[in-house]
Design a protein around this motif. Sequence first.
Motif, PDB file in Angstrom:
ATOM      1  N   GLY A  39       9.939 -17.945  33.968  1.00  0.00           N
ATOM      2  CA  GLY A  39       9.110 -17.048  33.002  1.00  0.00           C
ATOM      3  C   GLY A  39       9.721 -15.582  32.800  1.00  0.00           C
ATOM      4  N   ASN A  40      10.734 -15.121  33.590  1.00  0.00           N
ATOM      5  CA  ASN A  40      11.017 -13.865  33.319  1.00  0.00           C
ATOM      6  C   ASN A  40      12.218 -14.089  32.126  1.00  0.00           C
ATOM      7  N   ARG A  41      12.270 -12.988  31.304  1.00  0.00           N
ATOM      8  CA  ARG A  41      13.101 -13.378  30.001  1.00  0.00           C
ATOM      9  C   ARG A  41      14.025 -12.264  30.189  1.00  0.00           C
ATOM     10  N   LEU A  42      13.719 -10.897  30.627  1.00  0.00           N
ATOM     11  CA  LEU A  42      14.664  -9.937  30.498  1.00  0.00           C
ATOM     12  C   LEU A  42      14.131  -8.843  31.636  1.00  0.00           C
ATOM     13  N   LEU A  43      15.094  -8.110  32.214  1.00  0.00           N
ATOM     14  CA  LEU A  43      14.816  -7.291  33.295  1.00  0.00           C
ATOM     15  C   LEU A  43      15.771  -6.053  32.844  1.00  0.00           C
ATOM     16  N   GLU A  44      15.275  -4.851  32.817  1.00  0.00           N
ATOM     17  CA  GLU A  44      15.840  -3.583  32.749  1.00  0.00           C
ATOM     18  C   GLU A  44      15.377  -2.437  33.609  1.00  0.00           C
ATOM     19  N   LEU A  45      16.272  -1.544  33.927  1.00  0.00           N
ATOM     20  CA  LEU A  45      15.958  -0.372  34.696  1.00  0.00           C
ATOM     21  C   LEU A  45      16.350   0.694  33.978  1.00  0.00           C
ATOM     22  N   TYR A  46      15.459   1.812  33.912  1.00  0.00           N
ATOM     23  CA  TYR A  46      15.813   3.155  33.106  1.00  0.00           C
ATOM     24  C   TYR A  46      15.685   4.187  34.156  1.00  0.00           C
ATOM     25  N   ARG A  47      16.305   5.309  33.797  1.00  0.00           N
ATOM     26  CA  ARG A  47      16.191   6.431  34.618  1.00  0.00           C
ATOM     27  C   ARG A  47      15.908   7.732  33.829  1.00  0.00           C
ATOM     28  N   ASP A  48      14.573   8.608  34.098  1.00  0.00           N
ATOM     29  CA  ASP A  48      14.255   9.526  33.294  1.00  0.00           C
ATOM     30  C   ASP A  48      15.745  10.508  33.357  1.00  0.00           C
ATOM     31  N   ARG A  49      15.592  11.050  31.979  1.00  0.00           N
ATOM     32  CA  ARG A  49      16.740  12.012  31.936  1.00  0.00           C
ATOM     33  C   ARG A  49      16.532  13.533  32.365  1.00  0.00           C
ATOM     34  N   GLN A  50      15.358  13.815  32.584  1.00  0.00           N
ATOM     35  CA  GLN A  50      15.027  15.223  33.255  1.00  0.00           C
ATOM     36  C   GLN A  50      14.579  15.243  34.734  1.00  0.00           C
ATOM     37  N   PHE A  59      10.215   8.317  43.016  1.00  0.00           N
ATOM     38  CA  PHE A  59      10.542   8.324  44.532  1.00  0.00           C
ATOM     39  C   PHE A  59      11.068   9.585  45.087  1.00  0.00           C
ATOM     40  N   THR A  60      10.995   9.692  46.294  1.00  0.00           N
ATOM     41  CA  THR A  60      11.354  10.996  47.205  1.00  0.00           C
ATOM     42  C   THR A  60      12.750  11.021  46.714  1.00  0.00           C
ATOM     43  N   GLU A  61      13.289  12.274  46.644  1.00  0.00           N
ATOM     44  CA  GLU A  61      14.611  12.358  46.359  1.00  0.00           C
ATOM     45  C   GLU A  61      15.754  11.768  47.177  1.00  0.00           C
ATOM     46  N   ASN A 108      15.656  13.019  37.876  1.00  0.00           N
ATOM     47  CA  ASN A 108      16.319  12.076  38.473  1.00  0.00           C
ATOM     48  C   ASN A 108      15.859  10.997  39.358  1.00  0.00           C
ATOM     49  N   ASN A 109      14.757  11.367  39.985  1.00  0.00           N
ATOM     50  CA  ASN A 109      13.953  10.367  40.981  1.00  0.00           C
ATOM     51  C   ASN A 109      12.892   9.651  40.121  1.00  0.00           C
ATOM     52  N   VAL A 110      12.794   9.609  38.808  1.00  0.00           N
ATOM     53  CA  VAL A 110      11.740   8.760  37.994  1.00  0.00           C
ATOM     54  C   VAL A 110      12.502   7.814  37.398  1.00  0.00           C
ATOM     55  N   PHE A 111      11.856   6.645  37.705  1.00  0.00           N
ATOM     56  CA  PHE A 111      12.567   5.304  37.005  1.00  0.00           C
ATOM     57  C   PHE A 111      11.389   4.392  36.257  1.00  0.00           C
ATOM     58  N   LYS A 167       7.846   0.572  47.954  1.00  0.00           N
ATOM     59  CA  LYS A 167       6.497   1.088  47.646  1.00  0.00           C
ATOM     60  C   LYS A 167       6.816   2.372  48.764  1.00  0.00           C
ATOM     61  N   PRO A 168       7.382   2.200  50.208  1.00  0.00           N
ATOM     62  CA  PRO A 168       7.417   3.345  51.001  1.00  0.00           C
ATOM     63  C   PRO A 168       8.273   4.477  50.592  1.00  0.00           C
ATOM     64  N   LEU A 169       8.897   4.126  49.485  1.00  0.00           N
ATOM     65  CA  LEU A 169       9.878   5.255  49.031  1.00  0.00           C
ATOM     66  C   LEU A 169       9.392   6.020  48.026  1.00  0.00           C
ATOM     67  N   PHE A 170       8.158   5.896  47.325  1.00  0.00           N
ATOM     68  CA  PHE A 170       7.499   6.550  46.301  1.00  0.00           C
ATOM     69  C   PHE A 170       7.148   7.946  46.764  1.00  0.00           C
ATOM     70  N   SER A 171       7.228   8.944  45.866  1.00  0.00           N
ATOM     71  CA  SER A 171       6.902  10.163  46.000  1.00  0.00           C
ATOM     72  C   SER A 171       5.378  10.242  45.590  1.00  0.00           C
ATOM     73  N   GLN A 172       4.920   9.324  44.690  1.00  0.00           N
ATOM     74  CA  GLN A 172       3.578   9.187  44.022  1.00  0.00           C
ATOM     75  C   GLN A 172       3.609   7.825  43.699  1.00  0.00           C
ATOM     76  N   LYS A 173       2.249   7.391  43.475  1.00  0.00           N
ATOM     77  CA  LYS A 173       1.746   6.181  43.200  1.00  0.00           C
ATOM     78  C   LYS A 173       2.403   5.605  42.015  1.00  0.00           C
ATOM     79  N   ALA A 174       2.890   4.349  41.891  1.00  0.00           N
ATOM     80  CA  ALA A 174       3.719   3.694  40.748  1.00  0.00           C
ATOM     81  C   ALA A 174       2.502   3.487  39.509  1.00  0.00           C
TER      82      ALA A 174
END
Length: 98
Positions: free
Chosen positions: A34-45, A10-12, A47-50, A79-86
């Motif tokens: 059909g969804n059994r689990l949903l988790e969100l992670y953030r890159d440690r180096q 994402f854009t900062e 901060n704008n990558v998930f 999608k409009p918040l991305f700094s690059q394509k997912a």
Amino acid sequence: MFVRIVKMAFTEEKVDEFLENFEKARHEIRNVKGNRLLELYRDRQHNNVFFTYSYWESEDDLENYRKSELFKEVWGKTKPLFSQKAEAWSVDKLITMP
């Protein structure tokens, strides 16, 4: 069952908006058939990558979600918040070590 991994950068200045939107939608996404689990992670180096990890019973369940109004609404805000394509991968979990 398989795992869907999505990497999003994402854009900062849009990170907080993404997190607010995710917080609002996460329970609805998790309750999709059909969804059994949903988790969100953030890159440690970077901060704008998930990463989202979602576990699905079948590819049809994921495709039904991707065709749903909920997905259109969530992705339309994300999608409009991305700094690059997912990037996305569908993978089979082979081993779990508790």
